[in-house]
Design an enzyme around this catalytic site. Structure first.
Site, short mmCIF file in Angstrom:
data_model
loop_
_atom_site.label_atom_id
_atom_site.label_comp_id
_atom_site.label_asym_id
_atom_site.label_seq_id
_atom_site.Cartn_x
_atom_site.Cartn_y
_atom_site.Cartn_z
N SER A 168 1.04 -0.92 0.16
CA SER A 168 -0.23 -0.46 0.02
C SER A 168 0.42 1.79 -0.27
O SER A 168 0.27 2.76 0.26
CB SER A 168 -0.79 -0.23 1.06
OG SER A 168 -0.52 -0.07 2.55
N ASN A 190 -2.21 -3.30 13.17
CA ASN A 190 -3.17 -3.04 13.03
C ASN A 190 -4.37 -1.72 13.31
O ASN A 190 -5.06 -1.50 13.49
CB ASN A 190 -4.55 -4.86 13.67
CG ASN A 190 -3.30 -5.40 12.75
OD1 ASN A 190 -3.09 -5.03 11.36
ND2 ASN A 190 -4.54 -6.81 12.36
N THR A 204 -40.95 25.10 -9.60
CA THR A 204 -41.17 24.12 -8.93
C THR A 204 -41.27 23.18 -10.08
O THR A 204 -41.71 23.62 -10.80
CB THR A 204 -42.41 23.62 -7.89
OG1 THR A 204 -43.56 24.29 -8.92
CG2 THR A 204 -42.24 24.09 -6.46
N HIS A 205 -41.21 21.68 -10.04
CA HIS A 205 -40.72 21.64 -11.83
C HIS A 205 -39.86 21.80 -12.60
O HIS A 205 -40.63 21.84 -13.11
CB HIS A 205 -42.58 20.84 -11.82
CG HIS A 205 -43.23 20.16 -10.81
ND1 HIS A 205 -43.18 18.99 -10.19
CD2 HIS A 205 -44.02 21.09 -9.58
CE1 HIS A 205 -43.93 18.82 -9.69
NE2 HIS A 205 -44.29 20.16 -8.82
N SER A 251 -13.95 27.22 -26.01
CA SER A 251 -14.00 26.32 -27.16
C SER A 251 -13.12 25.89 -28.18
O SER A 251 -12.97 27.41 -28.30
CB SER A 251 -15.39 25.51 -27.97
OG SER A 251 -15.53 25.37 -28.78
N LYS A 280 -18.25 30.66 -27.69
CA LYS A 280 -18.73 29.82 -26.62
C LYS A 280 -17.99 30.53 -25.56
O LYS A 280 -16.14 30.84 -25.07
CB LYS A 280 -18.50 28.17 -26.22
CG LYS A 280 -19.03 27.52 -28.25
CD LYS A 280 -20.27 28.03 -27.64
CE LYS A 280 -20.92 26.84 -26.49
NZ LYS A 280 -20.81 25.81 -25.73
N GLU A 336 -19.81 22.93 -14.33
CA GLU A 336 -20.61 21.07 -14.64
C GLU A 336 -19.72 20.34 -14.34
O GLU A 336 -20.35 19.35 -13.80
CB GLU A 336 -20.26 21.52 -16.19
CG GLU A 336 -20.78 21.88 -17.06
CD GLU A 336 -20.50 21.91 -18.67
OE1 GLU A 336 -20.98 21.02 -19.44
OE2 GLU A 336 -19.45 23.04 -18.76
N GLN A 392 -7.12 -2.43 3.94
CA GLN A 392 -6.59 -1.61 3.35
C GLN A 392 -7.03 -0.64 2.14
O GLN A 392 -6.45 0.48 1.37
CB GLN A 392 -5.20 -2.02 3.12
CG GLN A 392 -4.29 -1.49 2.07
CD GLN A 392 -2.54 -2.90 1.70
OE1 GLN A 392 -2.32 -2.87 2.68
NE2 GLN A 392 -2.41 -3.19 0.91
N LYS A 412 -8.48 3.39 1.54
CA LYS A 412 -7.30 4.54 1.72
C LYS A 412 -7.72 5.59 0.65
O LYS A 412 -7.87 5.96 0.92
CB LYS A 412 -6.34 4.32 2.34
CG LYS A 412 -5.84 4.03 3.59
CD LYS A 412 -4.54 3.52 3.49
CE LYS A 412 -4.48 2.11 4.99
NZ LYS A 412 -5.02 1.57 5.28
#
Ligand code: ARG
Length: 463
Positions: free
Chosen positions: A24, A111, A156-157, A278, A284, A291, A323, A326
């Site tokens: 590891s 451990n 709403t919606h 872009s 753009k 995003e 292990q 991590k």
């Protein structure tokens, strides 16, 4: 070449595939600060109980300083036998100080050592994410105060519902983040107990002082059962869940910034420093940062699901499967950190088009207010709702707003309506009327922005 620390009972060295799957060090070297802190505390305790002499303890301390310096400046050389960070640190320490290094692991196992390191890491990660979330909340509260009276449709919606204010909308984001802060505080509380002294699984016959190492490391207490101490990873799951919810919030804020910055909405203009271009379309300006606030959530959910699957069905106590905790932990932490910083930068460099938001508060978004005005004049809500609905239908047919209909036609449908009632339907008065606790009125929003800061300060640890 040096030998594995456990080579005593083996007559062959591991095949290449075992070496590769077992190691590891490639990802857990990141825990070196926590590992050295844990070992320093353990060494001090071994000195206190008489296992290490004063001279040996002094030599070990100097050795830790040296190993720490190598790791900090990047000159530490990983040996092929270093399976993990714990063995790497101990191996190098022993190279540097000789025999006292061979006493360090007394009364300890990797451990309980790894459980201690990971707990310390989670505690630090919680504190860091809470501070970063606080930066975003402060920025939101500032914007909310500034835009406490700026009308914006509440959807709403994703259909216009009733007008709210930009300040109120943003404070909804802050509420989400304040809960995240609380979730990380809760995660921290459960993580911040010391498993050190649980040994490999049943503790140790050496009279180690667990309270001493726990308090030296800043833990609030010690774990009560050694078998559980080495095999509990619930605190990593807690962290991954808190990070997943945080990232859900980041994704929802990100999505709103994406929609709002489209030409169709034009509610916000994101600065050049937080947008990209872009390679083909010169026109753009893309909201990539927003995003990715939306998109990065998926990998953090994967981190949580992955570790749940790893831990499911594991017998007590420690198993090497653990292990695998991590990489998801580090990934979730790094991703959350990045998302909070991106969100803060986005909000620092956004200008809100309040005229455009105000102009969007059309399309009979005052119909509910009309119904409530009729209720205040004594009508049952269902009757008022029906009358308001019929007035909406009429206004739609005429392509006007409700308050633009001639009063006599309004009264044919809603006999209790009068001039005053139609005047009460103006955008600013319906927004101002939402005086209910937790509501949209500019006064309420201004007060809420102030109390958000007070609640935030109360939720943060004194630093
Ligand atoms: N690298 C291991 C882990 O991260 C450390 C504990 C290994 N213990 C053992 N008995 N092999 O879980």
């Amino acid at each position: 070449m040096s030998k594995h620390a456990w080579a005593g009972r083996f007559s062959e060295s591991p095949v290449e595939a075992l070496d590769a799957i077992n190691k590891s060090i490639g990802f857990d070297l990141r825990l070196w600060r926590e590992d050295i802190a844990g070992s320093r505390a353990h060494a001090r305790m071994l000195f206190a109980i008489g296992i290490l002499s004063d001279a040996e303890h002094t030599q070990l301390s100097a050795g830790f300083d040296a190993v720490e310096a190598e790791l900090a400046e990047g000159s530490f050389v990983v040996d092929p036998v270093d399976e993990d960070v714990h063995m790497a640190v101990e191996r190098r320490l022993t190279e540097l100080v000789g025999d006292p290094g061979r006493k360090l692991h007394t009364g300890r196992s990797r451990n309980d050592q790894v459980a201690t390191d990971v707990r310390l890491f989670v505690v630090g990660a919680c504190d860091d994410l809470r501070q970063r979330a606080a930066v975003v909340i402060r920025r939101i509260a500032e914007l909310a105060e500034q835009h406490a009276g700026a009308p914006l449709p509440a959807y709403t919606h994703l259909q216009r519902g009733m007008p709210t204010t930009l300040g109120h909308h943003m404070l909804a984001w802050a509420e989400m983040l304040l809960r995240d802060l609380d979730r990380f505080a809760d995660t921290r509380r459960r993580a911040n107990i010391s498993p050190l002294g649980s040994g490999a699984c049943v503790g140790s016959s050496i009279p180690i002082d667990r309270e001493q190492t726990a308090s030296a490391l800043g833990f609030d207490g010690i774990t009560a059962n050694s078998l559980d101490g080495v095999s509990d990873r619930d605190f990593v799951l807690d962290f991954l869940y808190a990070a997943s919810v945080l990232m859900t919030h980041m994704s929802r804020i990100g999505e709103e910034l994406v929609i709002w910055s489209s030409a169709e909405f034009s509610f916000v203009r994101l600065g050049d420093a937080v947008t990209t271009g872009s390679s083909m379309m010169p026109n753009k300006k893309n909201p990539d940062g927003a995003e990715l606030l939306r998109g990065k959530a998926g990998r953090v959910f994967g981190d949580l699901m992955g570790l749940l699957a790893t831990l499911k069905g594991l017998p007590l106590t420690y198993n090497k499967d653990m292990q695998e905790d991590k990489e998801p932990l580090f990934d979730a932490y790094d991703t959350s950190r990045l998302a909070l910083d991106m969100c803060a930068a986005m909000l620092a460099d956004a200008s809100f088009n309040v005229e455009r938001m105000r102009a969007a508060c059309t399309g009979h978004v005052n119909a509910t207010d009309l119904a409530e005005a009729l209720v205040r004049r004594g009508l049952p809500l269902r009757t008022a709702h029906e009358q308001s609905g019929r007035l909406v239908a009429l206004a739609v047919a005429r392509d006007v707003e409700i308050e633009e209909l001639p009063l006599d036609e309004v009264q044919e449908i809603a006999p209790l309506a009068d001039k005053q009632l139609l005047a009460e339907l103006s955008l600013d008065s319906i927004v101002a009327n939402k005086q209910v606790l937790g509501g949209t009125s500019p006064e309420r929003v201004r007060a809420a922005a102030g109390s958000m800061i007070a609640r935030l300060n109360a939720a943060l640890p004194e630093t």
